[in-house]
Design a protein around this motif. Structure first.
Motif, mmCIF file in Angstrom:
data_model
loop_
_atom_site.group_PDB
_atom_site.id
_atom_site.type_symbol
_atom_site.label_atom_id
_atom_site.label_comp_id
_atom_site.label_asym_id
_atom_site.label_seq_id
_atom_site.Cartn_x
_atom_site.Cartn_y
_atom_site.Cartn_z
ATOM 1 N N ASN A 13 0.819 -1.217 0.000
ATOM 2 C CA ASN A 13 0.000 0.000 0.000
ATOM 3 C C ASN A 13 0.852 1.266 0.000
ATOM 4 N N THR A 14 2.117 1.145 0.364
ATOM 5 C CA THR A 14 2.985 2.327 0.414
ATOM 6 C C THR A 14 3.755 2.550 -0.879
ATOM 7 N N ASN A 15 3.649 1.626 -1.849
ATOM 8 C CA ASN A 15 4.445 1.743 -3.067
ATOM 9 C C ASN A 15 3.549 1.596 -4.286
ATOM 10 N N SER A 16 3.143 2.723 -4.871
ATOM 11 C CA SER A 16 2.243 2.674 -6.028
ATOM 12 C C SER A 16 2.945 2.154 -7.275
ATOM 13 N N GLY A 17 4.266 1.972 -7.208
ATOM 14 C CA GLY A 17 5.007 1.403 -8.333
ATOM 15 C C GLY A 17 4.555 -0.003 -8.681
ATOM 16 N N ILE A 18 3.880 -0.682 -7.752
ATOM 17 C CA ILE A 18 3.408 -2.039 -8.038
ATOM 18 C C ILE A 18 2.344 -2.052 -9.123
ATOM 19 N N PHE A 19 1.790 -0.878 -9.466
ATOM 20 C CA PHE A 19 0.771 -0.796 -10.511
ATOM 21 C C PHE A 19 1.328 -0.271 -11.832
ATOM 22 N N VAL A 20 2.609 0.129 -11.854
ATOM 23 C CA VAL A 20 3.177 0.788 -13.024
ATOM 24 C C VAL A 20 3.875 -0.241 -13.916
ATOM 25 N N HIS A 21 3.376 -0.374 -15.147
ATOM 26 C CA HIS A 21 3.972 -1.306 -16.101
ATOM 27 C C HIS A 21 5.448 -0.966 -16.276
ATOM 28 N N GLY A 22 6.300 -1.953 -16.169
ATOM 29 C CA GLY A 22 7.732 -1.738 -16.317
ATOM 30 C C GLY A 22 8.436 -1.370 -15.019
ATOM 31 N N LYS A 23 7.676 -1.115 -13.963
ATOM 32 C CA LYS A 23 8.260 -0.733 -12.668
ATOM 33 C C LYS A 23 7.895 -1.709 -11.555
ATOM 34 N N LYS A 24 7.069 -2.703 -11.881
ATOM 35 C CA LYS A 24 6.532 -3.590 -10.847
ATOM 36 C C LYS A 24 7.625 -4.364 -10.106
ATOM 37 N N GLN A 25 8.538 -4.985 -10.843
ATOM 38 C CA GLN A 25 9.566 -5.786 -10.173
ATOM 39 C C GLN A 25 10.436 -4.907 -9.291
ATOM 40 N N GLU A 26 10.795 -3.736 -9.789
ATOM 41 C CA GLU A 26 11.596 -2.798 -8.991
ATOM 42 C C GLU A 26 10.858 -2.411 -7.707
ATOM 43 N N ALA A 27 9.563 -2.140 -7.838
ATOM 44 C CA ALA A 27 8.756 -1.771 -6.666
ATOM 45 C C ALA A 27 8.705 -2.929 -5.673
ATOM 46 N N TRP A 28 8.477 -4.137 -6.168
ATOM 47 C CA TRP A 28 8.426 -5.297 -5.269
ATOM 48 C C TRP A 28 9.780 -5.564 -4.628
ATOM 49 N N ASN A 29 10.871 -5.351 -5.377
ATOM 50 C CA ASN A 29 12.216 -5.513 -4.787
ATOM 51 C C ASN A 29 12.421 -4.524 -3.641
ATOM 52 N N ASP A 30 11.945 -3.289 -3.818
ATOM 53 C CA ASP A 30 12.051 -2.277 -2.755
ATOM 54 C C ASP A 30 11.239 -2.702 -1.524
ATOM 55 N N ILE A 31 10.036 -3.204 -1.769
ATOM 56 C CA ILE A 31 9.165 -3.644 -0.682
ATOM 57 C C ILE A 31 9.824 -4.790 0.090
ATOM 58 N N VAL A 32 10.349 -5.759 -0.644
ATOM 59 C CA VAL A 32 10.966 -6.935 -0.026
ATOM 60 C C VAL A 32 12.227 -6.552 0.749
ATOM 61 N N ALA A 33 12.984 -5.589 0.226
ATOM 62 C CA ALA A 33 14.195 -5.146 0.933
ATOM 63 C C ALA A 33 13.833 -4.640 2.329
ATOM 64 N N VAL A 34 12.723 -3.930 2.438
ATOM 65 C CA VAL A 34 12.272 -3.421 3.734
ATOM 66 C C VAL A 34 11.730 -4.569 4.600
ATOM 67 N N LEU A 35 10.871 -5.396 4.016
ATOM 68 C CA LEU A 35 10.249 -6.476 4.792
ATOM 69 C C LEU A 35 11.279 -7.480 5.307
ATOM 70 N N ASN A 36 12.327 -7.727 4.545
ATOM 71 C CA ASN A 36 13.314 -8.711 4.969
ATOM 72 C C ASN A 36 14.143 -8.259 6.162
ATOM 73 N N ASN A 37 14.042 -6.984 6.535
ATOM 74 C CA ASN A 37 14.670 -6.510 7.768
ATOM 75 C C ASN A 37 13.807 -6.819 8.989
ATOM 76 N N ASN A 38 12.565 -7.220 8.753
ATOM 77 C CA ASN A 38 11.629 -7.569 9.809
ATOM 78 C C ASN A 38 11.903 -9.018 10.231
ATOM 79 N N PRO A 39 12.030 -9.283 11.541
ATOM 80 C CA PRO A 39 12.269 -10.656 12.004
ATOM 81 C C PRO A 39 11.210 -11.669 11.546
ATOM 82 N N LEU A 40 10.012 -11.189 11.221
ATOM 83 C CA LEU A 40 8.975 -12.093 10.709
ATOM 84 C C LEU A 40 9.411 -12.772 9.416
ATOM 85 N N PHE A 41 10.259 -12.088 8.649
ATOM 86 C CA PHE A 41 10.685 -12.595 7.347
ATOM 87 C C PHE A 41 12.145 -13.067 7.349
ATOM 88 N N SER A 42 12.954 -12.494 8.208
ATOM 89 C CA SER A 42 14.357 -12.900 8.376
ATOM 90 C C SER A 42 15.110 -13.071 7.063
#
Length: 135
Positions: free
Chosen positions: A39-68
């Motif tokens: 919900n914080t990254n509207s790039g997930i809806f932009v053609h050609g930018k989706k993977q980059e947006a998801w990589n950014d999201i995952v980079a943040v989430l992987n710092n969370n112990p839930l994802f380790s």
């Protein structure tokens, strides 16, 4: 961490050699974190930018112990798309009729916001395409 792989309170941490689970209370929390991040990254809806947006999201989430550090962009995207599809199948007709009930939880509230954002982005993209064709 106990010998059974739990944290003593019954929850399991993602560790090397284990797969992320989206079941149970901790799985529900992982799902909610993915929804919040998407919900914080509207790039997930932009053609050609989706993977980059998801990589950014995952980079943040992987710092969370839930994802380790175990979450991949494809898993995050696929889980998000599954949750979104489930929400649309449950509430889609009510959304179209403008008769949605008040969200019963945070995930419903955020998914509603995401669906609206995606719809607005899609409408904008279509109107842009129409304008380009009419030149």
């Amino acid at each position: 961490t106990g010998e059974d792989g739990t944290d003593g309170d019954g929850s399991t941490q993602a560790t090397a050699g284990t797969r992320l689970s989206f079941k149970g209370p901790q799985g529900a929390e992982r799902q909610l974190e993915i929804i919040r991040a998407a919900n914080t990254n509207s790039g997930i809806f932009v053609h050609g930018k989706k993977q980059e947006a998801w990589n950014d999201i995952v980079a943040v989430l992987n710092n969370n112990p839930l994802f380790s550090g175990k979450l991949t962009w494809t898993t995050a995207k696929d889980k998000f798309e599954e949750l979104k599809a489930n929400w649309v199948s449950k509430y889609g007709k009510l959304l179209m009729a403008n008769m949605l009930p008040e969200p019963s939880n945070e995930a419903d509230k955020i998914l509603r916001e995401v669906i609206v954002k995606e719809s607005e982005h899609e409408d904008f993209r279509k109107s842009k395409r129409v304008c380009q064709r009419s030149k």
